[in-house]
Design a protein around this motif. Structure first.
Motif, PDB file in Angstrom:
ATOM      1  N   GLU A 241       0.846  -1.195   0.000  1.00 27.18           N
ATOM      2  CA  GLU A 241       0.000   0.000   0.000  1.00 27.18           C
ATOM      3  C   GLU A 241       0.878   1.240   0.000  1.00 27.18           C
ATOM      4  OE1 GLU A 241      -2.826   1.819   3.335  1.00 27.18           O
ATOM      5  OE2 GLU A 241      -3.657  -0.030   2.484  1.00 27.18           O
ATOM      6  N   ASP A 242       0.605   2.175  -0.899  1.00 35.49           N
ATOM      7  CA  ASP A 242       1.401   3.396  -0.930  1.00 35.49           C
ATOM      8  C   ASP A 242       0.841   4.422   0.045  1.00 35.49           C
ATOM      9  OD1 ASP A 242      -0.789   4.625  -2.099  1.00 35.49           O
ATOM     10  OD2 ASP A 242       0.088   4.759  -4.099  1.00 35.49           O
ATOM     11  N   THR A 243       1.441   5.593   0.085  1.00 31.74           N
ATOM     12  CA  THR A 243       1.058   6.600   1.081  1.00 31.74           C
ATOM     13  C   THR A 243      -0.351   7.143   0.874  1.00 31.74           C
ATOM     14  OG1 THR A 243       2.163   8.256  -0.294  1.00 31.74           O
ATOM     15  CG2 THR A 243       3.425   7.324   1.528  1.00 31.74           C
ATOM     16  N   SER A 244      -0.904   6.937  -0.321  1.00 31.09           N
ATOM     17  CA  SER A 244      -2.267   7.402  -0.584  1.00 31.09           C
ATOM     18  C   SER A 244      -3.303   6.312  -0.330  1.00 31.09           C
ATOM     19  CB  SER A 244      -2.390   7.887  -2.032  1.00 31.09           C
ATOM     20  OG  SER A 244      -2.249   6.804  -2.940  1.00 31.09           O
ATOM     21  N   GLY A 245      -2.823   5.130   0.071  1.00 27.74           N
ATOM     22  CA  GLY A 245      -3.739   4.024   0.324  1.00 27.74           C
ATOM     23  C   GLY A 245      -3.985   3.142  -0.874  1.00 27.74           C
ATOM     24  N   MET A 246      -3.359   3.454  -1.988  1.00 23.75           N
ATOM     25  CA  MET A 246      -3.523   2.640  -3.191  1.00 23.75           C
ATOM     26  C   MET A 246      -2.587   1.440  -3.146  1.00 23.75           C
ATOM     27  SD  MET A 246      -3.981   5.422  -6.275  1.00 23.75           S
ATOM     28  CE  MET A 246      -4.200   4.070  -7.440  1.00 23.75           C
ATOM     29  N   ILE A 247      -3.023   0.346  -3.762  1.00 25.08           N
ATOM     30  CA  ILE A 247      -2.214  -0.861  -3.831  1.00 25.08           C
ATOM     31  C   ILE A 247      -1.327  -0.796  -5.067  1.00 25.08           C
ATOM     32  CG2 ILE A 247      -2.221  -3.368  -4.026  1.00 25.08           C
ATOM     33  CD1 ILE A 247      -3.146  -2.338  -1.327  1.00 25.08           C
ATOM     34  N   VAL A 248      -0.029  -0.988  -4.863  1.00 22.71           N
ATOM     35  CA  VAL A 248       0.904  -1.018  -5.986  1.00 22.71           C
ATOM     36  C   VAL A 248       1.681  -2.325  -5.934  1.00 22.71           C
ATOM     37  CG1 VAL A 248       1.138   1.481  -6.104  1.00 22.71           C
ATOM     38  CG2 VAL A 248       2.697   0.178  -4.659  1.00 22.71           C
ATOM     39  N   GLU A 249       2.144  -2.757  -7.079  1.00 21.42           N
ATOM     40  CA  GLU A 249       2.932  -3.977  -7.162  1.00 21.42           C
ATOM     41  C   GLU A 249       4.402  -3.635  -7.313  1.00 21.42           C
ATOM     42  OE1 GLU A 249       1.705  -6.698 -10.182  1.00 21.42           O
ATOM     43  OE2 GLU A 249       0.210  -7.654  -8.869  1.00 21.42           O
ATOM     44  N   ILE A 250       5.234  -4.328  -6.546  1.00 24.29           N
ATOM     45  CA  ILE A 250       6.675  -4.188  -6.701  1.00 24.29           C
ATOM     46  C   ILE A 250       7.278  -5.583  -6.858  1.00 24.29           C
ATOM     47  CG2 ILE A 250       6.734  -2.077  -5.337  1.00 24.29           C
ATOM     48  CD1 ILE A 250       7.935  -3.661  -3.049  1.00 24.29           C
ATOM     49  N   PRO A 284      13.922  15.005  -0.276  1.00 27.30           N
ATOM     50  CA  PRO A 284      13.120  13.789  -0.173  1.00 27.30           C
ATOM     51  C   PRO A 284      14.030  12.578   0.068  1.00 27.30           C
ATOM     52  CG  PRO A 284      13.421  14.342  -2.471  1.00 27.30           C
ATOM     53  CD  PRO A 284      14.066  15.461  -1.685  1.00 27.30           C
ATOM     54  N   ILE A 285      13.460  11.512   0.585  1.00 22.89           N
ATOM     55  CA  ILE A 285      14.268  10.350   0.927  1.00 22.89           C
ATOM     56  C   ILE A 285      14.952   9.803  -0.319  1.00 22.89           C
ATOM     57  CG2 ILE A 285      12.402   8.643   0.635  1.00 22.89           C
ATOM     58  CD1 ILE A 285      13.617   7.304   3.216  1.00 22.89           C
ATOM     59  N   THR A 286      16.263   9.542  -0.180  1.00 23.84           N
ATOM     60  CA  THR A 286      17.064   9.113  -1.325  1.00 23.84           C
ATOM     61  C   THR A 286      18.007   7.996  -0.885  1.00 23.84           C
ATOM     62  OG1 THR A 286      17.012  11.361  -2.247  1.00 23.84           O
ATOM     63  CG2 THR A 286      18.687   9.846  -3.110  1.00 23.84           C
ATOM     64  N   THR A 291      17.585  -0.383  -5.271  1.00 17.63           N
ATOM     65  CA  THR A 291      17.263  -1.794  -5.535  1.00 17.63           C
ATOM     66  C   THR A 291      17.790  -2.710  -4.431  1.00 17.63           C
ATOM     67  OG1 THR A 291      19.289  -2.405  -6.744  1.00 17.63           O
ATOM     68  CG2 THR A 291      17.517  -1.326  -8.006  1.00 17.63           C
ATOM     69  N   PHE A 292      18.629  -2.185  -3.545  1.00 21.81           N
ATOM     70  CA  PHE A 292      19.227  -2.972  -2.466  1.00 21.81           C
ATOM     71  C   PHE A 292      19.837  -4.276  -3.010  1.00 21.81           C
ATOM     72  CE2 PHE A 292      16.621  -0.030  -0.200  1.00 21.81           C
ATOM     73  CZ  PHE A 292      17.269   0.182   1.004  1.00 21.81           C
ATOM     74  N   ASN A 293      20.857  -4.101  -3.850  1.00 19.62           N
ATOM     75  CA  ASN A 293      21.527  -5.249  -4.479  1.00 19.62           C
ATOM     76  C   ASN A 293      20.554  -6.119  -5.268  1.00 19.62           C
ATOM     77  OD1 ASN A 293      23.936  -4.418  -3.255  1.00 19.62           O
ATOM     78  ND2 ASN A 293      24.557  -6.513  -2.789  1.00 19.62           N
ATOM     79  N   ASN A 294      19.597  -5.468  -5.923  1.00 20.59           N
ATOM     80  CA  ASN A 294      18.609  -6.145  -6.758  1.00 20.59           C
ATOM     81  C   ASN A 294      17.645  -7.030  -5.984  1.00 20.59           C
ATOM     82  OD1 ASN A 294      19.122  -5.081  -9.364  1.00 20.59           O
ATOM     83  ND2 ASN A 294      20.946  -6.386  -9.531  1.00 20.59           N
ATOM     84  N   ILE A 295      17.550  -6.838  -4.682  1.00 26.20           N
ATOM     85  CA  ILE A 295      16.483  -7.504  -3.935  1.00 26.20           C
ATOM     86  C   ILE A 295      15.140  -6.950  -4.410  1.00 26.20           C
ATOM     87  CG2 ILE A 295      15.460  -7.833  -1.657  1.00 26.20           C
ATOM     88  CD1 ILE A 295      18.290  -7.652  -0.493  1.00 26.20           C
ATOM     89  N   PHE A 296      15.135  -5.647  -4.773  1.00 24.80           N
ATOM     90  CA  PHE A 296      13.951  -5.011  -5.342  1.00 24.80           C
ATOM     91  C   PHE A 296      14.317  -4.501  -6.738  1.00 24.80           C
ATOM     92  CE2 PHE A 296      13.715  -4.426  -0.722  1.00 24.80           C
ATOM     93  CZ  PHE A 296      12.486  -5.028  -0.455  1.00 24.80           C
ATOM     94  N   ASP A 303       9.880   5.477  -6.570  1.00 27.56           N
ATOM     95  CA  ASP A 303       8.996   4.395  -6.121  1.00 27.56           C
ATOM     96  C   ASP A 303       8.964   4.318  -4.605  1.00 27.56           C
ATOM     97  OD1 ASP A 303       8.433   3.604  -8.754  1.00 27.56           O
ATOM     98  OD2 ASP A 303      10.211   2.325  -8.829  1.00 27.56           O
ATOM     99  N   TRP A 304      10.145   4.416  -3.983  1.00 23.08           N
ATOM    100  CA  TRP A 304      10.200   4.354  -2.518  1.00 23.08           C
ATOM    101  C   TRP A 304       9.455   5.518  -1.883  1.00 23.08           C
ATOM    102  CZ3 TRP A 304      10.964   0.145  -0.108  1.00 23.08           C
ATOM    103  CH2 TRP A 304      11.849  -0.813  -0.563  1.00 23.08           C
ATOM    104  N   ARG A 305       9.584   6.713  -2.470  1.00 22.02           N
ATOM    105  CA  ARG A 305       8.892   7.886  -1.933  1.00 22.02           C
ATOM    106  C   ARG A 305       7.380   7.715  -1.990  1.00 22.02           C
ATOM    107  NH1 ARG A 305      12.957  11.543  -5.476  1.00 22.02           N
ATOM    108  NH2 ARG A 305      14.798  11.253  -4.151  1.00 22.02           N
ATOM    109  N   ARG A 306       6.928   7.030  -3.044  1.00 26.00           N
ATOM    110  CA  ARG A 306       5.486   6.787  -3.162  1.00 26.00           C
ATOM    111  C   ARG A 306       5.025   5.805  -2.088  1.00 26.00           C
ATOM    112  NH1 ARG A 306       2.291   4.109  -8.367  1.00 26.00           N
ATOM    113  NH2 ARG A 306       0.233   4.020  -7.335  1.00 26.00           N
ATOM    114  N   ILE A 307       5.893   4.846  -1.730  1.00 24.30           N
ATOM    115  CA  ILE A 307       5.490   3.805  -0.789  1.00 24.30           C
ATOM    116  C   ILE A 307       5.672   4.225   0.652  1.00 24.30           C
ATOM    117  CG2 ILE A 307       6.044   1.465   0.020  1.00 24.30           C
ATOM    118  CD1 ILE A 307       6.773   0.829  -2.919  1.00 24.30           C
ATOM    119  N   ILE A 308       6.823   4.842   0.979  1.00 22.98           N
ATOM    120  CA  ILE A 308       7.109   5.151   2.392  1.00 22.98           C
ATOM    121  C   ILE A 308       7.055   6.638   2.688  1.00 22.98           C
ATOM    122  CG2 ILE A 308       8.532   3.078   2.639  1.00 22.98           C
ATOM    123  CD1 ILE A 308      10.999   4.787   2.469  1.00 22.98           C
ATOM    124  N   GLY A 309       6.819   7.433   1.673  1.00 15.48           N
ATOM    125  CA  GLY A 309       6.708   8.868   1.906  1.00 15.48           C
ATOM    126  C   GLY A 309       7.988   9.592   1.526  1.00 15.48           C
TER     127      GLY A 309
END
Length: 310
Positions: A241-250, A284-286, A291-296, A303-309
């Motif tokens: 769920e992103d910061t707006s409450g919408m469901i996103v796929e990662i 903003p958070i950077t 990708t954290f060594n391609n874990i993501f 994308d991270w800003r949308r998810i965690i703010g």
């Protein structure tokens, strides 16, 4: 079984058992032989509990890691090797009597039948314990406890090159072995479920009876285990769920966590500054590596800003 008892009685091991406190998890067995093992989704909680536990303890982290490496993991490997012998004998049956249990609960039957299906499940459970223990011993975590209230020490710990949160020389091997433990645990669990479900003898004294198991239960369990195997081998899509409450796929590629382990977790922290002893992410958070060594794989800072703010 004697090895398990010796392990449980060891005073050093009792410290490690603090990691498994709590009511979450899944249970197998009966009475005093009821055993709780952590589900895969508990690994983050186990890691957090480990950090909390060690920073409140007198021994250094490396001392606790040594207990795990010298006592716990060898004992588990010893037991798994004996389980492997039993697993090659599908007709194996062992009867555990109340006397052998040294005063088991009154509601337990006179004997408990342990068969190869039970051994497979025990094998799988031990591997789900051993895997996160290998991860916990793969990195350096030693700190000077008396200095944790010193803001300058904390800043140096996080912002300067030092061993804290870095991979040990044998860390890559431990991480890849941890993944193998989980994959092998899935195989053992599937064999155990199949064996137990297909039993036709009297189930009243079985450690893990099949009386309440249906084909639908088996199919559901197998599908879950297949999903775990797939997640450990291939990238998967997860919904958040992103910061707006919408469901996103990662995309999550858990395999990379094990086979391409992060060398220094400090280098993955977001760009930041300090306000006294407070670690403050920049706006903003950077992340230096979103990708954290391609874990993501494919993740960006946007994308991270949308998810965690921001």
């Amino acid at each position: 079984m004697c090895r398990i008892v010796k392990l449980y009685k060891d005073p050093d091991i009792k410290k490690i058992l603090e990691l498994l406190k709590g009511d979450s998890g899944r249970y197998i067995g009966k009475g005093k032989f009821l055993y709780r093992y952590p589900v895969f989704s508990q690994t983050p909680q186990l890691l957090y509990s480990f950090i909390t536990f060690i920073t409140d303890s007198i021994p250094t982290v490396s001392e606790i890691q040594q207990i795990i490496e010298v006592k716990v993991i060898p004992a588990i490997d010893y037991i798994l090797a004996r389980f492997s012998i039993i697993e090659n004998n599908p007709s194996f049956i062992f009867y555990l009597t109340p006397g052998m249990g040294h005063g088991v609960d009154a509601e337990m039957p006179d004997t408990i039948e342990i068969d190869v299906g039970d051994v497979y499940i025990g094998d799988a459970a031990l591997r789900t314990v051993e895997s996160p223990l290998r991860v916990l011993t793969a990195y350096y975590f030693d700190v000077v406890y008396d200095s944790l209230n010193d803001s300058l020490y904390i800043r140096k710990l996080i912002d300067t090159p030092n061993p804290f949160a870095t991979l040990k020389p044998d860390g890559s091997t431990k991480m890849s072995t941890a993944r193998y433990d989980l994959l092998n645990g899935v195989i053992k669990a599937k064999r155990g479920i199949t064996s137990i479900f297909n039993e036709t003898d009297d189930q009243s004294d079985d450690l893990l009876p099949n009386t309440d198991m249906t084909q639908a239960d088996v199919d559901s369990a197998m599908a879950t285990l297949d999903n775990i195997t797939n997640a450990l081998n291939n990238p998967i899509q997860i919904q958040v769920e992103d910061t707006s409450g919408m469901i996103v796929e990662i995309t999550l590629d858990a395999k990379q966590f094990f086979i391409n382990p992060i060398q220094d977790w400090k280098q993955k922290l977001p760009e930041h500054h300090w306000e006294g002893t407070d670690f403050i992410p920049d706006f903003p958070i950077t992340f230096p590596d979103p990708t954290f060594n391609n874990i993501f794989p494919g993740m960006t800072n946007e994308d991270w800003r949308r998810i965690i703010g921001p």
